[in-house]
Design a protein around this motif. Structure first.
Motif, PDB file in Angstrom:
ATOM      1  N   TYR A  78      65.346  58.908  53.545  1.00  0.00           N
ATOM      2  CA  TYR A  78      64.616  57.658  53.749  1.00  0.00           C
ATOM      3  C   TYR A  78      63.700  57.778  54.965  1.00  0.00           C
ATOM      4  O   TYR A  78      63.933  58.576  55.866  1.00  0.00           O
ATOM      5  CB  TYR A  78      65.596  56.505  53.948  1.00  0.00           C
ATOM      6  N   SER A  79      62.664  56.958  55.000  1.00  0.00           N
ATOM      7  CA  SER A  79      61.725  56.955  56.116  1.00  0.00           C
ATOM      8  C   SER A  79      62.127  55.887  57.128  1.00  0.00           C
ATOM      9  O   SER A  79      63.001  55.062  56.884  1.00  0.00           O
ATOM     10  CB  SER A  79      60.308  56.673  55.606  1.00  0.00           C
ATOM     11  N   ASN A  84      64.087  50.391  59.043  1.00  0.00           N
ATOM     12  CA  ASN A  84      63.868  49.089  59.679  1.00  0.00           C
ATOM     13  C   ASN A  84      63.780  47.933  58.694  1.00  0.00           C
ATOM     14  O   ASN A  84      64.234  46.818  58.995  1.00  0.00           O
ATOM     15  CB  ASN A  84      62.586  49.143  60.520  1.00  0.00           C
ATOM     16  N   GLU A  85      63.198  48.159  57.516  1.00  0.00           N
ATOM     17  CA  GLU A  85      62.984  47.062  56.576  1.00  0.00           C
ATOM     18  C   GLU A  85      64.161  46.849  55.628  1.00  0.00           C
ATOM     19  O   GLU A  85      64.350  45.742  55.128  1.00  0.00           O
ATOM     20  CB  GLU A  85      61.711  47.313  55.760  1.00  0.00           C
ATOM     21  N   TRP A  86      64.927  47.886  55.385  1.00  0.00           N
ATOM     22  CA  TRP A  86      66.038  47.780  54.436  1.00  0.00           C
ATOM     23  C   TRP A  86      67.399  47.817  55.124  1.00  0.00           C
ATOM     24  O   TRP A  86      68.129  46.825  55.117  1.00  0.00           O
ATOM     25  CB  TRP A  86      65.968  48.900  53.385  1.00  0.00           C
ATOM     26  N   TYR A 220      58.533  55.079  51.717  1.00  0.00           N
ATOM     27  CA  TYR A 220      59.953  54.894  51.981  1.00  0.00           C
ATOM     28  C   TYR A 220      60.741  56.210  51.937  1.00  0.00           C
ATOM     29  O   TYR A 220      61.930  56.224  52.192  1.00  0.00           O
ATOM     30  CB  TYR A 220      60.559  53.902  50.981  1.00  0.00           C
ATOM     31  N   LEU A 221      60.059  57.308  51.613  1.00  0.00           N
ATOM     32  CA  LEU A 221      60.692  58.617  51.621  1.00  0.00           C
ATOM     33  C   LEU A 221      60.537  59.279  52.984  1.00  0.00           C
ATOM     34  O   LEU A 221      59.473  59.228  53.594  1.00  0.00           O
ATOM     35  CB  LEU A 221      60.091  59.528  50.548  1.00  0.00           C
ATOM     36  N   GLY A 222      61.610  59.888  53.456  1.00  0.00           N
ATOM     37  CA  GLY A 222      61.564  60.556  54.756  1.00  0.00           C
ATOM     38  C   GLY A 222      62.783  61.422  54.970  1.00  0.00           C
ATOM     39  O   GLY A 222      63.305  62.021  54.029  1.00  0.00           O
ATOM     40  N   LYS A 223      63.273  61.474  56.206  1.00  0.00           N
ATOM     41  CA  LYS A 223      64.357  62.389  56.568  1.00  0.00           C
ATOM     42  C   LYS A 223      65.594  61.676  57.118  1.00  0.00           C
ATOM     43  O   LYS A 223      66.402  62.287  57.816  1.00  0.00           O
ATOM     44  CB  LYS A 223      63.858  63.406  57.601  1.00  0.00           C
ATOM     45  N   TYR A 224      65.751  60.397  56.826  1.00  0.00           N
ATOM     46  CA  TYR A 224      66.894  59.659  57.357  1.00  0.00           C
ATOM     47  C   TYR A 224      68.009  59.520  56.316  1.00  0.00           C
ATOM     48  O   TYR A 224      67.749  59.450  55.116  1.00  0.00           O
ATOM     49  CB  TYR A 224      66.464  58.258  57.804  1.00  0.00           C
ATOM     50  N   LYS A 225      69.229  59.469  56.809  1.00  0.00           N
ATOM     51  CA  LYS A 225      70.392  59.114  56.003  1.00  0.00           C
ATOM     52  C   LYS A 225      71.239  58.134  56.813  1.00  0.00           C
ATOM     53  O   LYS A 225      71.001  57.950  58.017  1.00  0.00           O
ATOM     54  CB  LYS A 225      71.205  60.354  55.637  1.00  0.00           C
ATOM     55  N   PHE A 226      72.215  57.522  56.150  1.00  0.00           N
ATOM     56  CA  PHE A 226      72.900  56.396  56.776  1.00  0.00           C
ATOM     57  C   PHE A 226      74.414  56.492  56.668  1.00  0.00           C
ATOM     58  O   PHE A 226      74.959  57.018  55.691  1.00  0.00           O
ATOM     59  CB  PHE A 226      72.450  55.074  56.127  1.00  0.00           C
ATOM     60  N   ARG A 227      75.062  55.933  57.694  1.00  0.00           N
ATOM     61  CA  ARG A 227      76.493  55.649  57.671  1.00  0.00           C
ATOM     62  C   ARG A 227      76.636  54.128  57.782  1.00  0.00           C
ATOM     63  O   ARG A 227      76.059  53.521  58.672  1.00  0.00           O
ATOM     64  CB  ARG A 227      77.208  56.298  58.854  1.00  0.00           C
ATOM     65  N   ALA A 238      80.277  43.732  48.112  1.00  0.00           N
ATOM     66  CA  ALA A 238      79.119  42.902  48.428  1.00  0.00           C
ATOM     67  C   ALA A 238      77.946  43.752  48.890  1.00  0.00           C
ATOM     68  O   ALA A 238      76.782  43.463  48.586  1.00  0.00           O
ATOM     69  CB  ALA A 238      79.490  41.871  49.496  1.00  0.00           C
ATOM     70  N   LEU A 239      78.243  44.824  49.629  1.00  0.00           N
ATOM     71  CA  LEU A 239      77.198  45.747  50.084  1.00  0.00           C
ATOM     72  C   LEU A 239      76.539  46.435  48.905  1.00  0.00           C
ATOM     73  O   LEU A 239      75.305  46.559  48.850  1.00  0.00           O
ATOM     74  CB  LEU A 239      77.812  46.778  51.035  1.00  0.00           C
ATOM     75  N   ARG A 240      77.348  46.902  47.955  1.00  0.00           N
ATOM     76  CA  ARG A 240      76.783  47.521  46.756  1.00  0.00           C
ATOM     77  C   ARG A 240      75.829  46.572  46.032  1.00  0.00           C
ATOM     78  O   ARG A 240      74.741  46.959  45.611  1.00  0.00           O
ATOM     79  CB  ARG A 240      77.906  47.932  45.799  1.00  0.00           C
ATOM     80  N   TYR A 241      76.286  45.337  45.903  1.00  0.00           N
ATOM     81  CA  TYR A 241      75.449  44.358  45.205  1.00  0.00           C
ATOM     82  C   TYR A 241      74.164  44.085  45.990  1.00  0.00           C
ATOM     83  O   TYR A 241      73.071  44.000  45.410  1.00  0.00           O
ATOM     84  CB  TYR A 241      76.219  43.050  45.012  1.00  0.00           C
ATOM     85  N   GLU A 242      74.273  43.975  47.323  1.00  0.00           N
ATOM     86  CA  GLU A 242      73.107  43.687  48.149  1.00  0.00           C
ATOM     87  C   GLU A 242      72.081  44.811  48.070  1.00  0.00           C
ATOM     88  O   GLU A 242      70.876  44.562  47.904  1.00  0.00           O
ATOM     89  CB  GLU A 242      73.529  43.478  49.610  1.00  0.00           C
ATOM     90  N   ILE A 243      72.553  46.060  48.160  1.00  0.00           N
ATOM     91  CA  ILE A 243      71.623  47.189  48.071  1.00  0.00           C
ATOM     92  C   ILE A 243      71.029  47.275  46.669  1.00  0.00           C
ATOM     93  O   ILE A 243      69.827  47.534  46.498  1.00  0.00           O
ATOM     94  CB  ILE A 243      72.320  48.505  48.437  1.00  0.00           C
ATOM     95  N   GLY A 244      71.863  47.046  45.658  1.00  0.00           N
ATOM     96  CA  GLY A 244      71.363  47.061  44.289  1.00  0.00           C
ATOM     97  C   GLY A 244      70.315  45.995  44.058  1.00  0.00           C
ATOM     98  O   GLY A 244      69.299  46.228  43.386  1.00  0.00           O
TER      99      GLY A 244
END
Length: 431
Positions: A78-79, A84-86, A220-227, A238-244
């Motif tokens: 991710y970029s 910041n936006e998501w 929105y493509l880049g070099k980031y990943k998330f925890r 709820a997180l799954r639904y929100e991201i979906g």
């Protein structure tokens, strides 16, 4: 009664040393093999320092993008725009930590020393997702992160390599990729087995080169990943639904691109967690149990043949006991318990062998089995603590493996031998 069975098993062990030795050694190899697999699986899932909230930490690594008028798709991280936006704006989370770049070895220098350390570019939330024990100083703050201040956090092992001591590292400069950072904190280094939390040096991603760049075609493509740390399973759903929902809203208004979370290209929300429920439902779990079953079945068949021969030699003894009123069930329990004692002896030997092998070959073993460790080789040894080695679940698994092996190898030959008529057993020659 068990005391009597135990004494009988000891006497049989003394009388038939070759049989007992082969039985114990065969059992030991089977138990050692299964225990090694169980230990590796346990260490990849168990809540180990500092990933003590492991079952509630989810990982989002890839974004799948496809042009609506084309068949091919792109898969990447991710970029900063997506950060910041998501993800930083997600509501159903306790903490969100973004990590930049392809993590790997970094040459870190001081005025007197240098060392190749495993480095990460991340944010302050990294130290809230994982429960690091700081032995000196503190993590870099949000204001330092936002201000792009060059602060660094190092592990205690790294501090000793670079400065000779933990306390001597605080406030001292280090150089990474030609940039000078000031050490603000030192934490207790975890084992490399906890690969997602392991690092020798942690830096603010706002100080990395091109941290705010994005893909030229799709921003929105880049070099980031998330925890992402959540409170419980309810918040995870709820997180799954929100991201979906976030993905669906984007796809409903964007006429040029279509996006999915993950690398499957499917319209599903894939967020990964190293938890027991996720492990049980995984393909890897099914493969592991299939391999363990084979590892127990093959020696069980061999041991079953040995026990069958042994039962033929004991026909006279069993016939005499039958003639004095011993029931088939009682004799079957005796034979099963006798073999169980031998199996447990083999299990103890196998458990010891497994840990000797794991400890002596831990660097090679975990590099091969845990893919994330491949890029960490050469930085430090794989550390095994007492809590990892003497885990109750591993003991329980090894004991259950002994029970299963005993039943698989001893029940059928013992039952068949006890079906023989008393007269036939009394007339049998005890060789």
């Amino acid at each position: 009664m068990l005391k009597i069975y135990f004494k009988q098993a000891i006497e049989l062990l003394k009388q038939h040393k070759l049989f007992s030795g082969i039985y114990i050694f065969g059992t030991a190899l089977a138990i050692a093999s299964t225990t090694i697999i169980a230990v590796v699986a346990y260490l990849d899932i168990a809540p180990l320092y500092p990933d003590e909230n492991r079952e509630n930490v989810y990982y989002v690594n890839h974004l799948c993008v496809k042009k609506r008028d084309e068949r091919g798709m792109s898969i990447s991280g991710y970029s900063i725009k997506a950060v910041n936006e998501w993800f930083y704006l997600l509501k159903n989370k306790k903490e969100v930590s973004a990590e930049y770049g392809f993590v790997g070895s970094e040459m870190v220098k001081t005025t007197k020393a240098k060392a190749e350390l495993y480095g990460r570019y991340t944010d302050p939330a990294f130290f809230r997702v994982y429960n690091f024990n700081f032995v000196a100083g503190r993590p870099f703050s949000q204001s330092e992160f936002n201000g792009r201040m060059k602060k660094a956090v190092v592990s205690d092992v790294s501090a000793k390599k670079l400065f000779g001591s933990v306390d001597g590292a605080i406030g001292k400069p280090i150089t990474v990729k030609g940039k000078e950072y000031t050490v603000c904190g030192v934490y207790e280094e975890p084992s490399m087995i906890v690969s997602q939390a392991f690092a020798g040096v942690v830096l603010p991603y706002t100080t990395a080169d091109e941290y705010d760049t994005a893909d030229a075609i799709f921003p929105y493509l880049g070099k980031y990943k998330f925890r992402i740390l959540v409170e419980n399973d309810t918040q995870a759903e709820a997180l799954r639904y929100e991201i979906g929902e976030l993905m669906r809203q984007f796809n409903s208004v964007n006429t040029e691109f279509e996006i999915w979370l993950g690398d499957t290209g499917l319209e599903t929300v894939v967020i990964e967690s190293k938890s027991w429920p996720a492990f049980y439902s995984s393909t890897g779990c099914k493969i592991m149990f299939a391999v363990i079953f084979i590892l127990l079945l093959v020696p069980a068949l061999n041991l079953s043949g040995l026990i069958s021969g042994r039962m033929s030699m004991r026909s006279l003894e069993l016939g005499v006991r039958k003639s004095f009123g011993a029931t088939r069930g009682k004799l079957l329990r005796q034979v099963m318990w006798e073999n169980m004692f031998l199996t447990l002896m083999g299990g103890v030997v196998g458990f010891i062998l497994s840990w000797v092998f794991i400890y002596c070959c831990k660097d090679w073993l975990f590099m091969v089995i845990v893919p994330e460790l491949e890029g960490m080789s050469g930085n430090t040894n794989v550390k095994l603590t007492i809590e990892m080695i003497f885990a109750p679940l591993v003991f329980l698994f090894s004991f259950l493996a002994c029970v299963v092996l005993n039943v698989m190898s001893a029940y059928i030959p013992a039952r068949n031998a006890l079906k023989r008529p008393i007269v036939e057993s009394l007339n049998a020659k005890n060789n």
